[in-house]
Motif scaffolding. Structure first.
Motif, mmCIF file in Angstrom:
data_model
loop_
_atom_site.group_PDB
_atom_site.id
_atom_site.type_symbol
_atom_site.label_atom_id
_atom_site.label_comp_id
_atom_site.label_asym_id
_atom_site.label_seq_id
_atom_site.Cartn_x
_atom_site.Cartn_y
_atom_site.Cartn_z
ATOM 1 N N ARG A 57 0.858 -1.185 0.000
ATOM 2 C CA ARG A 57 0.000 0.000 0.000
ATOM 3 C C ARG A 57 0.894 1.235 0.000
ATOM 4 O O ARG A 57 1.862 1.315 0.755
ATOM 5 N N TYR A 58 0.548 2.203 -0.830
ATOM 6 C CA TYR A 58 1.324 3.438 -0.929
ATOM 7 C C TYR A 58 0.655 4.494 -0.069
ATOM 8 O O TYR A 58 -0.567 4.518 0.082
ATOM 9 N N TYR A 59 1.467 5.363 0.507
ATOM 10 C CA TYR A 59 0.937 6.364 1.426
ATOM 11 C C TYR A 59 1.821 7.600 1.432
ATOM 12 O O TYR A 59 2.981 7.570 1.009
ATOM 13 N N VAL A 60 1.247 8.683 1.930
ATOM 14 C CA VAL A 60 1.994 9.892 2.244
ATOM 15 C C VAL A 60 2.041 9.974 3.754
ATOM 16 O O VAL A 60 1.009 9.874 4.427
ATOM 17 N N GLN A 61 3.239 10.117 4.302
ATOM 18 C CA GLN A 61 3.396 10.272 5.744
ATOM 19 C C GLN A 61 3.216 11.744 6.044
ATOM 20 O O GLN A 61 4.066 12.572 5.754
ATOM 21 N N ASN A 62 2.058 12.083 6.592
ATOM 22 C CA ASN A 62 1.685 13.469 6.869
ATOM 23 C C ASN A 62 1.851 13.710 8.368
ATOM 24 O O ASN A 62 0.926 13.514 9.135
ATOM 25 N N GLY A 63 3.038 14.095 8.758
ATOM 26 C CA GLY A 63 3.318 14.197 10.183
ATOM 27 C C GLY A 63 3.268 12.802 10.775
ATOM 28 O O GLY A 63 3.826 11.859 10.213
ATOM 29 N N PRO A 64 2.546 12.623 11.873
ATOM 30 C CA PRO A 64 2.498 11.303 12.490
ATOM 31 C C PRO A 64 1.489 10.355 11.819
ATOM 32 O O PRO A 64 1.392 9.196 12.194
ATOM 33 N N GLN A 65 0.769 10.837 10.824
ATOM 34 C CA GLN A 65 -0.322 10.058 10.238
ATOM 35 C C GLN A 65 -0.003 9.596 8.818
ATOM 36 O O GLN A 65 0.460 10.373 7.992
ATOM 37 N N LYS A 66 -0.292 8.308 8.559
ATOM 38 C CA LYS A 66 -0.193 7.771 7.206
ATOM 39 C C LYS A 66 -1.511 8.032 6.497
ATOM 40 O O LYS A 66 -2.577 7.700 7.008
ATOM 41 N N VAL A 67 -1.410 8.623 5.317
ATOM 42 C CA VAL A 67 -2.583 8.844 4.478
ATOM 43 C C VAL A 67 -2.400 7.947 3.258
ATOM 44 O O VAL A 67 -1.554 8.215 2.403
ATOM 45 N N PHE A 68 -3.180 6.861 3.217
ATOM 46 C CA PHE A 68 -3.030 5.891 2.139
ATOM 47 C C PHE A 68 -3.585 6.438 0.834
ATOM 48 O O PHE A 68 -4.555 7.192 0.817
ATOM 49 N N SER A 70 -5.012 6.000 -3.077
ATOM 50 C CA SER A 70 -5.632 5.198 -4.134
ATOM 51 C C SER A 70 -4.919 5.542 -5.435
ATOM 52 O O SER A 70 -4.639 6.706 -5.712
ATOM 53 N N LEU A 71 -4.618 4.513 -6.199
ATOM 54 C CA LEU A 71 -3.858 4.698 -7.440
ATOM 55 C C LEU A 71 -4.759 4.488 -8.646
ATOM 56 O O LEU A 71 -5.425 3.463 -8.742
ATOM 57 N N ASP A 72 -4.761 5.448 -9.561
ATOM 58 C CA ASP A 72 -5.535 5.276 -10.789
ATOM 59 C C ASP A 72 -4.914 4.222 -11.690
ATOM 60 O O ASP A 72 -5.620 3.516 -12.393
ATOM 61 N N ALA A 73 -3.580 4.135 -11.684
ATOM 62 C CA ALA A 73 -2.916 3.188 -12.582
ATOM 63 C C ALA A 73 -1.725 2.501 -11.929
ATOM 64 O O ALA A 73 -1.634 1.276 -11.928
ATOM 65 N N ALA A 74 -0.802 3.281 -11.382
ATOM 66 C CA ALA A 74 0.439 2.727 -10.840
ATOM 67 C C ALA A 74 0.987 3.667 -9.773
ATOM 68 O O ALA A 74 0.602 4.833 -9.715
ATOM 69 N N PRO A 75 1.919 3.189 -8.958
ATOM 70 C CA PRO A 75 2.489 4.039 -7.912
ATOM 71 C C PRO A 75 3.403 5.146 -8.450
ATOM 72 O O PRO A 75 3.652 6.132 -7.761
ATOM 73 N N LEU A 76 3.895 4.974 -9.653
ATOM 74 C CA LEU A 76 4.726 5.998 -10.285
ATOM 75 C C LEU A 76 4.168 6.323 -11.660
ATOM 76 O O LEU A 76 3.516 5.485 -12.289
ATOM 77 N N VAL A 77 4.462 7.522 -12.126
ATOM 78 C CA VAL A 77 4.095 7.951 -13.469
ATOM 79 C C VAL A 77 5.392 8.340 -14.168
ATOM 80 O O VAL A 77 6.207 9.076 -13.601
ATOM 81 N N GLY A 167 3.048 -6.373 -6.618
ATOM 82 C CA GLY A 167 2.569 -6.291 -5.241
ATOM 83 C C GLY A 167 1.911 -4.966 -4.904
ATOM 84 O O GLY A 167 2.017 -4.488 -3.776
ATOM 85 N N VAL A 168 1.238 -4.369 -5.868
ATOM 86 C CA VAL A 168 0.604 -3.066 -5.697
ATOM 87 C C VAL A 168 -0.824 -3.231 -5.178
ATOM 88 O O VAL A 168 -1.618 -3.978 -5.767
ATOM 89 N N VAL A 169 -1.137 -2.555 -4.104
ATOM 90 C CA VAL A 169 -2.511 -2.461 -3.615
ATOM 91 C C VAL A 169 -3.031 -1.102 -4.063
ATOM 92 O O VAL A 169 -2.682 -0.066 -3.474
ATOM 93 N N ALA A 170 -3.816 -1.103 -5.129
ATOM 94 C CA ALA A 170 -4.253 0.145 -5.739
ATOM 95 C C ALA A 170 -5.396 0.825 -4.986
ATOM 96 O O ALA A 170 -5.569 2.032 -5.098
ATOM 97 N N ARG A 171 -6.165 0.058 -4.238
ATOM 98 C CA ARG A 171 -7.288 0.613 -3.464
ATOM 99 C C ARG A 171 -7.145 0.170 -2.008
ATOM 100 O O ARG A 171 -7.846 -0.728 -1.551
ATOM 101 N N PRO A 172 -6.222 0.792 -1.275
ATOM 102 C CA PRO A 172 -5.974 0.350 0.101
ATOM 103 C C PRO A 172 -7.161 0.642 1.018
ATOM 104 O O PRO A 172 -7.898 1.604 0.814
ATOM 105 N N HIS A 173 -7.321 -0.208 2.012
ATOM 106 C CA HIS A 173 -8.346 0.005 3.037
ATOM 107 C C HIS A 173 -7.829 -0.570 4.353
ATOM 108 O O HIS A 173 -6.872 -1.345 4.380
#
Length: 174
Positions: A57-68, A70-77, A167-173
């Motif tokens: 699962r891909y995320y942005v670490q926003n301070g102490p919080q992980k914000v997961f 959702s990927l439209d296609a891939a983790p990188l463009v 191993g991409v989770v495109a719609r993390p929950h």
């Protein structure tokens, strides 16, 4: 990651993660809910603090919080500029190793061991250079994408197959 993010993580280690708010589109643009993020400083912060967990699962670490994310296609463009691949949200400037095309004509590359979708704005030029003579039928792909001095093996896969392979989770929950 930014030093202030690392400090916040140490200070507040058990902040619940956020799901369903943040999305990365197939052009490398960030979306919060249904609004494209256009603030340059926030985009740069998201890009610097973007990562992947052990579950894919891909995320942005926003301070102490992980914000997961959702990927439209891939983790990188990926964008091809001056014969070199540039990737968003982080620019690795690493040589691509392989190329893939989906049934609907989306082009992907493996770069630095990660899956990247090729920005659709680059497809006409890439096809003209790297797929010269190809008739556009994805069932009859050439064996390689012939770009400058770096031909890439090319194969056809579904998007779901590519997500599984990398191993991409495109719609993390939660």
């Amino acid at each position: 990651m930014d030093s202030q993010v690392l400090a916040a993580m140490a200070k507040w280690p058990n902040v619940p993660a956020v799901f369903g708010w943040l999305r990365l589109d197939a052009r490398g643009q960030w979306w919060i809910r249904e609004e494209r993020l256009s603030h340059d400083g926030m985009v740069a912060f998201f890009n610097r603090n973007y990562s992947r967990d052990a579950q894919g699962r891909y995320y942005v670490q926003n301070g102490p919080q992980k914000v997961f994310v959702s990927l439209d296609a891939a983790p990188l463009v990926a964008r091809l500029q001056d014969g070199r691949w540039q990737t968003l949200p982080c620019d690795d400037d690493v040589q691509a190793r392989e190329a893939f095309m989906t049934e609907d004509g989306q082009l992907f590359i493996e770069i630095a061991g990660e899956l990247a979708v090729v920005d659709d704005r680059d497809l006409p030029d890439i096809a003209a250079e790297g797929l010269a003579g190809w008739d556009g039928d994805t069932t009859r792909l050439p064996a390689s994408l012939q770009l400058a001095e770096h031909p890439l093996p090319l194969s056809r896969h579904s998007l779901a197959e590519l997500w599984q392979r990398y191993g991409v989770v495109a719609r993390p929950h939660a």
